[in-house]
Scaffold this motif. Sequence first.
Motif, mmCIF file in Angstrom:
data_model
loop_
_atom_site.group_PDB
_atom_site.id
_atom_site.type_symbol
_atom_site.label_atom_id
_atom_site.label_comp_id
_atom_site.label_asym_id
_atom_site.label_seq_id
_atom_site.Cartn_x
_atom_site.Cartn_y
_atom_site.Cartn_z
ATOM 1 N N SER A 470 -5.500 11.270 -2.388
ATOM 2 C CA SER A 470 -4.718 10.132 -2.462
ATOM 3 C C SER A 470 -5.367 8.911 -3.122
ATOM 4 O O SER A 470 -6.717 8.799 -2.902
ATOM 5 C CB SER A 470 -4.293 9.530 -1.025
ATOM 6 O OG SER A 470 -3.487 8.370 -1.236
ATOM 7 N N ALA A 471 -4.963 8.322 -4.020
ATOM 8 C CA ALA A 471 -5.458 6.983 -4.535
ATOM 9 C C ALA A 471 -4.610 5.663 -4.610
ATOM 10 O O ALA A 471 -3.375 5.922 -4.536
ATOM 11 C CB ALA A 471 -5.944 7.239 -5.911
ATOM 12 N N MET A 472 -5.297 4.573 -4.381
ATOM 13 C CA MET A 472 -4.536 3.397 -3.969
ATOM 14 C C MET A 472 -5.147 2.370 -4.597
ATOM 15 O O MET A 472 -6.262 2.329 -4.804
ATOM 16 C CB MET A 472 -4.389 3.118 -2.667
ATOM 17 C CG MET A 472 -5.765 3.048 -1.665
ATOM 18 S SD MET A 472 -6.615 1.558 -1.834
ATOM 19 C CE MET A 472 -5.181 0.489 -1.012
ATOM 20 N N GLY A 473 -4.196 1.365 -4.883
ATOM 21 C CA GLY A 473 -4.764 -0.126 -5.272
ATOM 22 C C GLY A 473 -3.849 -1.229 -4.572
ATOM 23 O O GLY A 473 -2.600 -0.974 -4.623
ATOM 24 N N ASN A 474 -4.459 -2.347 -4.113
ATOM 25 C CA ASN A 474 -3.509 -3.287 -3.734
ATOM 26 C C ASN A 474 -4.122 -4.599 -3.927
ATOM 27 O O ASN A 474 -5.473 -4.666 -4.163
ATOM 28 C CB ASN A 474 -3.268 -3.018 -2.113
ATOM 29 C CG ASN A 474 -4.295 -3.221 -1.310
ATOM 30 O OD1 ASN A 474 -5.102 -4.025 -1.514
ATOM 31 N ND2 ASN A 474 -4.615 -2.607 -0.073
ATOM 32 N N ASP A 482 -1.892 -17.412 8.557
ATOM 33 C CA ASP A 482 -1.023 -16.657 9.234
ATOM 34 C C ASP A 482 -0.027 -16.236 8.353
ATOM 35 O O ASP A 482 1.125 -15.655 8.876
ATOM 36 C CB ASP A 482 -0.301 -17.561 10.400
ATOM 37 C CG ASP A 482 0.107 -19.154 9.844
ATOM 38 O OD1 ASP A 482 -0.068 -19.330 8.440
ATOM 39 O OD2 ASP A 482 0.604 -19.856 10.623
ATOM 40 N N LEU A 483 0.162 -16.269 7.008
ATOM 41 C CA LEU A 483 0.952 -16.153 6.085
ATOM 42 C C LEU A 483 0.467 -14.961 5.035
ATOM 43 O O LEU A 483 -0.545 -15.070 4.546
ATOM 44 C CB LEU A 483 1.568 -17.242 5.529
ATOM 45 C CG LEU A 483 2.778 -17.052 4.364
ATOM 46 C CD1 LEU A 483 3.983 -16.521 5.114
ATOM 47 C CD2 LEU A 483 3.319 -18.154 3.643
ATOM 48 N N LEU A 484 1.024 -13.757 4.923
ATOM 49 C CA LEU A 484 0.675 -12.536 4.205
ATOM 50 C C LEU A 484 1.684 -12.031 3.288
ATOM 51 O O LEU A 484 2.691 -12.097 3.269
ATOM 52 C CB LEU A 484 0.295 -11.387 5.138
ATOM 53 C CG LEU A 484 -0.586 -11.732 6.560
ATOM 54 C CD1 LEU A 484 -0.610 -10.920 7.413
ATOM 55 C CD2 LEU A 484 -2.018 -12.278 6.033
ATOM 56 N N PHE A 485 1.167 -11.838 1.915
ATOM 57 C CA PHE A 485 1.844 -11.157 0.905
ATOM 58 C C PHE A 485 0.821 -10.170 0.250
ATOM 59 O O PHE A 485 -0.406 -10.306 0.132
ATOM 60 C CB PHE A 485 2.175 -12.201 -0.100
ATOM 61 C CG PHE A 485 3.092 -13.428 0.326
ATOM 62 C CD1 PHE A 485 4.291 -13.242 0.189
ATOM 63 C CD2 PHE A 485 2.545 -14.419 0.724
ATOM 64 C CE1 PHE A 485 5.152 -14.259 0.725
ATOM 65 C CE2 PHE A 485 3.115 -15.659 0.942
ATOM 66 C CZ PHE A 485 4.597 -15.557 0.941
ATOM 67 N N SER A 486 1.587 -8.721 0.186
ATOM 68 C CA SER A 486 0.724 -7.755 -0.454
ATOM 69 C C SER A 486 1.534 -6.996 -1.293
ATOM 70 O O SER A 486 2.663 -6.891 -1.126
ATOM 71 C CB SER A 486 0.042 -7.077 0.627
ATOM 72 O OG SER A 486 -0.405 -5.948 0.170
ATOM 73 N N LEU A 487 1.017 -6.379 -2.420
ATOM 74 C CA LEU A 487 1.510 -5.317 -3.310
ATOM 75 C C LEU A 487 0.555 -4.172 -3.633
ATOM 76 O O LEU A 487 -0.541 -4.537 -3.732
ATOM 77 C CB LEU A 487 2.032 -6.271 -4.501
ATOM 78 C CG LEU A 487 2.843 -5.326 -5.752
ATOM 79 C CD1 LEU A 487 3.926 -5.093 -5.182
ATOM 80 C CD2 LEU A 487 2.631 -5.829 -7.046
ATOM 81 N N GLU A 488 1.167 -3.030 -3.390
ATOM 82 C CA GLU A 488 0.208 -1.976 -3.230
ATOM 83 C C GLU A 488 1.097 -0.728 -4.069
ATOM 84 O O GLU A 488 2.224 -0.656 -3.772
ATOM 85 C CB GLU A 488 -0.050 -1.355 -1.656
ATOM 86 C CG GLU A 488 -0.958 -0.343 -1.658
ATOM 87 C CD GLU A 488 -1.545 0.003 -0.441
ATOM 88 O OE1 GLU A 488 -1.900 -0.800 0.188
ATOM 89 O OE2 GLU A 488 -1.239 1.174 0.133
ATOM 90 N N TYR A 489 -0.034 0.056 -4.663
ATOM 91 C CA TYR A 489 0.680 1.138 -5.248
ATOM 92 C C TYR A 489 -0.200 2.486 -4.856
ATOM 93 O O TYR A 489 -1.619 2.358 -4.544
ATOM 94 C CB TYR A 489 0.073 1.210 -6.913
ATOM 95 C CG TYR A 489 0.056 2.544 -7.456
ATOM 96 C CD1 TYR A 489 1.539 2.952 -7.797
ATOM 97 C CD2 TYR A 489 -0.690 3.264 -7.976
ATOM 98 C CE1 TYR A 489 1.637 4.319 -8.463
ATOM 99 C CE2 TYR A 489 -0.737 4.359 -8.579
ATOM 100 C CZ TYR A 489 0.653 4.819 -9.035
ATOM 101 O OH TYR A 489 0.750 6.210 -9.511
ATOM 102 N N ARG A 490 0.264 3.243 -4.598
ATOM 103 C CA ARG A 490 -0.262 4.736 -4.159
ATOM 104 C C ARG A 490 0.081 6.155 -4.671
ATOM 105 O O ARG A 490 1.343 6.077 -5.288
ATOM 106 C CB ARG A 490 0.107 4.991 -2.643
ATOM 107 C CG ARG A 490 -0.728 4.128 -1.590
ATOM 108 C CD ARG A 490 -0.304 4.542 -0.209
ATOM 109 N NE ARG A 490 0.701 3.831 0.296
ATOM 110 C CZ ARG A 490 0.932 4.172 1.424
ATOM 111 N NH1 ARG A 490 0.395 4.724 2.372
ATOM 112 N NH2 ARG A 490 2.154 3.225 1.976
#
Length: 515
Positions: A470-474, A482-490
């Motif tokens: 498995s490989a990933m990047g985010n 207290d506010l979170l945003f995330s974008l990720e590729y696996r």
Amino acid sequence: MKVPIAGSVMLLVIASVALGQQASSTNANGSESQLADAVRQLQAQISELQNSVAELRSEADRYRAQTLELERRLEAVAPASAAPNVEPTPQALSTEAEQQTPSSSTSARLAKLEDEYSLLTGKVDDQYQTKVESGSRYRVRLSGLVMLNMFGNRGVPDSIDNPGVAIASYGLYGTGSVAGTLRQSQMGVEIFGPEWAGARVSGDLRFDFAGGFPDTDNGSVLGLMRLRTGNVRMDWSHTSLTAGQDAPMFSAISPTSLIALAQPEFAYAGNLWTWVPQVQLQHWVDLGSSQRLNFSAGILDPLTGESPRGQFYRAAGAGELSRQPGYSARIGWSGGKDEDHPASFNVGGYFSRQNWGFNRVVDGWAGTADWQIPLISRLGLKGEFFRGQALGGFGASSGQSVVYSDVLQNPLAIVKGLDDVGGWSQLSLQARPTLQFNAGYGLDNPFSKQIRQFAARQNVLYPGLGRNISAMGNVIYRPRSDLLFSLEYRHIVSSRLTNVRASADNIGMGIGLLF
């Protein structure tokens, strides 16, 4: 300020009446121990109320003194403003300018005093807001995370919202999917307990909604609540004792991700993990210059990765049938000048005995190493390596601990612990206090030579058994704490003994709010 004080006095009267009523009820029942406990609890509550009343009185006195001072200053300015309306002369203009200056200053001070009064009143009111109550007098704090995940897949992963393994579908399950979920949201409770034997006692429980799906229409979006972790801790100055359910001591760290919360990143791809019941003792020795040596040892439930045999009852697994717990230990060093990004290096070990029936005993074991290394400013590297056998209970070998020549009900079947090697590593860049980038790679590789010895009986060989990569990047963005945003590729590649190779790509987006 009279209303809060009157309310506090009323609470004292009510507490006194309750004390008399509770004492009468206890005497009627003839229970002296209950009376003593009730008296102690009410005395503690009365003491807290008395302290609150004293604080409120002190604040009221301070406000009264400030008001009197303001009135005195206004009276000093008032005569100048009452002067007769005559033709201004140079001397009068000079006098008027001198008088307007303190008047403007007084108005500004009055406005500032009103702001301070509103602020302090708000703080006092906060003391009377509804708190989380508990059955004891100890403080309890509720926390959690509301997290929405939207995701898309190319290929067929084992779970579309949090994939770990790719599956060869031959078109049966399509070639991709798009969906969303809220089941990775979490809730937690922290308990701040008493001091006992020189230790500070505390506890916590944490849940999410990834415990399965109800058998109903659209049940895939109605995640069932699941226990994740929970601990009772006793902390001394250089020692701590923890009893509860948490990540295994010998594999305590995981990659950074807001998309992989139901199970950590690289689960089944080199990251040994599970939330296992355990008791562990930790001790550390300060070496100076913010450095320390850490020693840990403990016992834990010897899980082997087997699914429960029923929904409402629990049968013993192979590790539990050995009639002894699993054993773990860890030793390491931590330190560094940067307190926000400390360096650490640890080695650990695990051993358990497993009974797969008819006295077929298998030894499960692992040797591990993990590290966190600050490379340069804002750039760090962390990871883990393991080598072991029969570790399916911790996600190794796709959750399989053993291979066998025939069904386990056959007393002549040969059972062997499955050898495995794997690990993961992740590079993290803290570009700004609110912006972080992460990239990583994980590998789980059970020994193919050992698998081939049992490949003749494909009906008893787990079809998902094989190497998993498995490989990933985010990117994680936190405009507020207290506010979170995330974008990720696996990207996941799973290879099987039959030379079947499957891959899957997952793009996930997360929006979360901590509370």
